[in-house]
Every structure is written in C-alpha cells, then in structure tokens.
Design an enzyme around this catalytic site. Structure first.
Site, PDB file in Angstrom:
ATOM      1  CG  ASP A  48      -2.514   8.492  -4.521  1.00 35.92           C
ATOM      2  OD1 ASP A  48      -2.783   9.032  -5.276  1.00 35.92           O
ATOM      3  OD2 ASP A  48      -2.258   7.391  -4.733  1.00 35.92           O
TER       4      ASP A  48
ATOM      5  N   GLY B 241       1.798   2.860  -2.663  1.00 32.87           N
ATOM      6  CA  GLY B 241       0.981   3.788  -3.741  1.00 32.87           C
ATOM      7  C   GLY B 241       1.983   3.358  -5.236  1.00 32.87           C
ATOM      8  CB  SER B 242       2.913   0.473  -6.736  1.00 30.95           C
ATOM      9  OG  SER B 242       1.931  -0.311  -6.219  1.00 30.95           O
ATOM     10  CB  SER B 243      -0.971   2.190  -8.575  1.00 29.52           C
ATOM     11  OG  SER B 243      -2.058   1.502  -8.539  1.00 29.52           O
ATOM     12  CB  ALA B 244       0.134   7.254  -6.652  1.00 25.43           C
ATOM     13  CB  ALA B 245       5.196   5.296  -7.401  1.00 27.89           C
TER      14      ALA B 245
ATOM     15  N   GLY C  84       1.135  -1.367   0.156  1.00 27.27           N
ATOM     16  CA  GLY C  84      -0.265  -0.377   0.247  1.00 27.27           C
ATOM     17  C   GLY C  84       0.848   1.238   0.238  1.00 27.27           C
TER      18      GLY C  84
END
Ligand code: MEV
Length: 324
Positions: free
Chosen positions: A156, A111-115, A109
């Site tokens: 994020d 924030g890999s999608s945001a990064a 959790g």
C-alpha cells in the site's frame, strides 16, 4: 522558502496476491484515482498540531520532544509516528500544523493509513528542502507503518509513492510498474470494515498450525500473480477473470472471505463478470470484478441488489505529488 504545502497520495486496490505478499511473495496492486490530501504549515514553537476533521479529530497537539511517547490515539498514530521518524532522521525540531482530508472513506480498505503516512513524509521533506528518492521515501514510510501496526507487506505504501499498477514483492524487494492506463473493474463495498492486522495474524496462526497447507496456498497464489501479470500486459481480460476466480478460491481456503464478500462476488459473476474476488485482507471491505464494457451497469446493479455499495474508482498513474 515555502511555509505551507499541500500534498496528495492515491489510495490502492489489491488486485492479486494478498496475504501471500506478507510472506515475501509477489502481488499486483493498483493505485486508485481517489486521494488522501494533506496540508502542512510551519508554525512557531516546538509543537505539532494534527487535525483530521473527517475522523472527528481537531487540533490534537504534542510537543516535538514527546513525539511517539505516551498514549497515542488511533486516529493520529500513523501521522505522529512518521513525523517522529522523519524529524529524528533529518534532525528537525520545528513546529507544524498538519490537516488531512480524504476523497474516500477509511472504511473501504483503500489504504488511507499508507497514503497519509506517505503524504505527510513527502510534505515535510519538501517543506524542509530535503531531497530523497522514491525508494528512500518508500523505505522510511514502510518502517514507520511497521512500527505502528507490526505487520504488513508495504504494498500500500508502494502504491501511494509510485502510483500506477505495480508488481510488488513483499517488503519492497521488487517494485515494478506495468504499462497499463486502465482496467475495466467494478468495485463493491460490503459495508463491513475489516481489521487488516487482525486478519493477517489469523492467517499467521493458521500457517503455524498447518504450515504445509498454507505454504501450498501461497505458492498457488504466487503462480496466479505471475500469470495475471502476463495477462494484464497482453490485455487478456477473460484469462484475467479466470485467475481472479482461482485467487478467490485460494483466499477462501485461507479462511479470509466472508458471507458478504461471497454474495457480492457471486452476484457479479452471475451477471456477466469475467471473474471476481475479494480485494485486501478479507473479512469485509471490498470485492472487485472484471467486466466487459457492456456489462458494467448490470454488474453494478447486481452488486447493489446483493447489499453492496458500488464505488466508482479507476486506475491512477500518479503517486504522491505536490498540489497547487
Ligand atoms: C491487505 O490489504 C493486504 C494484505 O496482504 C496485508 C499486506 O500485504 O500488508 C493482507
């Protein structure tokens, strides 16, 4: 002009204000020193190739004209949609090869999608010599993430773009950096992967059924965030710990904690933490505890005994950047 580029952006940890921030209240978020890395190479032809070996994805391909169309596998959704949006906005049609790797597990959790969204966007913009401000980068990435998952405050995305410790108001109304270089935290992973959009929708449902109660909780959380901002600036960790405990209590009232989270939080607190709370959507993922230097190992041991995995992360002041 460069044909190949490497970009990285930090993951994040929510410190205070989760859920309320979705309803335009403030939160405090910290970028972490674990990063998403993306390599982008220009390629002949009008196709995009995406590989994410850590997610078991090799050379997914799509014609530029088809970006965003048909069934998109979950593992490439954020990347495909940001490429589509950047290409559309800046009238690009070239072929690309995109490969990701990450310092942290997508399960935490962090924030890999945001990064990954921010890294890919920034990389394409640099590759095609398009200059944008951090604010413009935030805006296009935030729109893109909303297009994929329907909900989210954008905190994020802000952490990935700006880095550091941010005071963030839902949707990006205010994005303000605090002058802090480190925070004495212990982070424990429950071993349970939470699904943020599902939990956000669960809170929305509760808000629909009990608007007054939920609004009161959000206002309580907002007041905690404002006090925590002051306490962080003054390095008043004891006070900050108390605020963490109060924030966690309100999150429990929202129904987003879990037995696993509560066990780790309790273990940290019993072993000397100033305070502890869940971090992020809840339902699993990570908890954070604020500590004195001498209690670090005791708290970490207690978290592990309670079934958690200690994750060694610190604050990172740098947002998205070009890698050598
Ligand atoms: C999830 O990490 C934090 C939430 O506040 C959702 C969001 O702000 O997008 C629950």
């Amino acid at each position: 002009m460069e044909n190949r580029i490497k970009i990285s952006a930090p993951g994040k940890l929510m410190l205070f204000g989760e859920h309320a921030v979705v309803y335009k209240y403030p939160c405090l978020v910290m970028a972490v020193d674990k990063r998403m890395k993306v390599e982008i190479v220009k390629r002949k032809g009008k196709e995009i190739f995406i590989s994410a070996p850590q997610l078991g994805l090799m050379e997914y391909r799509k014609k530029v004209e088809d970006l965003g169309k048909y069934e998109i596998p979950k593992t490439v959704r954020f990347i495909e949609v940001i490429v589509k949006n950047i290409f559309k906005q800046y009238d690009l049609t070239e072929g690309l090869e995109i490969k990701t790797s990450c310092d942290f597990s997508a399960n935490f959790g962090f924030g890999s999608s945001a990064a990954v969204t921010v890294s890919v966007a920034y990389g394409i913009l640099i590759l095609f010599s398009i200059k944008v401000s951090k604010r413009e980068l935030f805006d296009i990435c935030y729109r893109s993430v909303l297009e994929v998952q329907g909900v989210g405050s954008g905190f994020d995305i802000a952490a990935a773009v700006y880095g550091g410790l941010l005071y963030f108001v839902g949707g990006g109304k205010i994005i303000e950096g605090l002058d802090v270089k480190k925070l004495p935290l212990v982070v424990g992973y429950t071993g349970v992967k939470a699904d943020t959009p599902t939990i956000v929708r669960q809170v929305a449902e509760m808000k629909r059924k009990e608007p007054k109660k939920v609004e009161e909780i959000f206002i309580g959380i907002k007041n905690i965030v404002e006090k925590a901002k002051v306490a962080i600036n003054k390095r008043e960790y004891k006070e900050l710990g108390k605020l963490m405990n109060r924030n966690h209590k309100l999150l429990k009232e929202l129904g987003v904690s879990s037995v696993e989270l509560d066990n780790l939080i309790e273990a940290a607190y019993r072993n000397g933490a100033y305070g502890a709370k869940l971090s992020g959507a809840g339902g699993g993922d990570c908890m954070i505890a604020l500590r004195q230097a001498q209690d670090k190992y005791r708290i970490e041991e207690a978290i592990e005994k309670a079934g958690g995995e200690v994750i060694d992360v610190g604050l990172c002041s740098e947002g998205v950047r070009l890698e050598k």
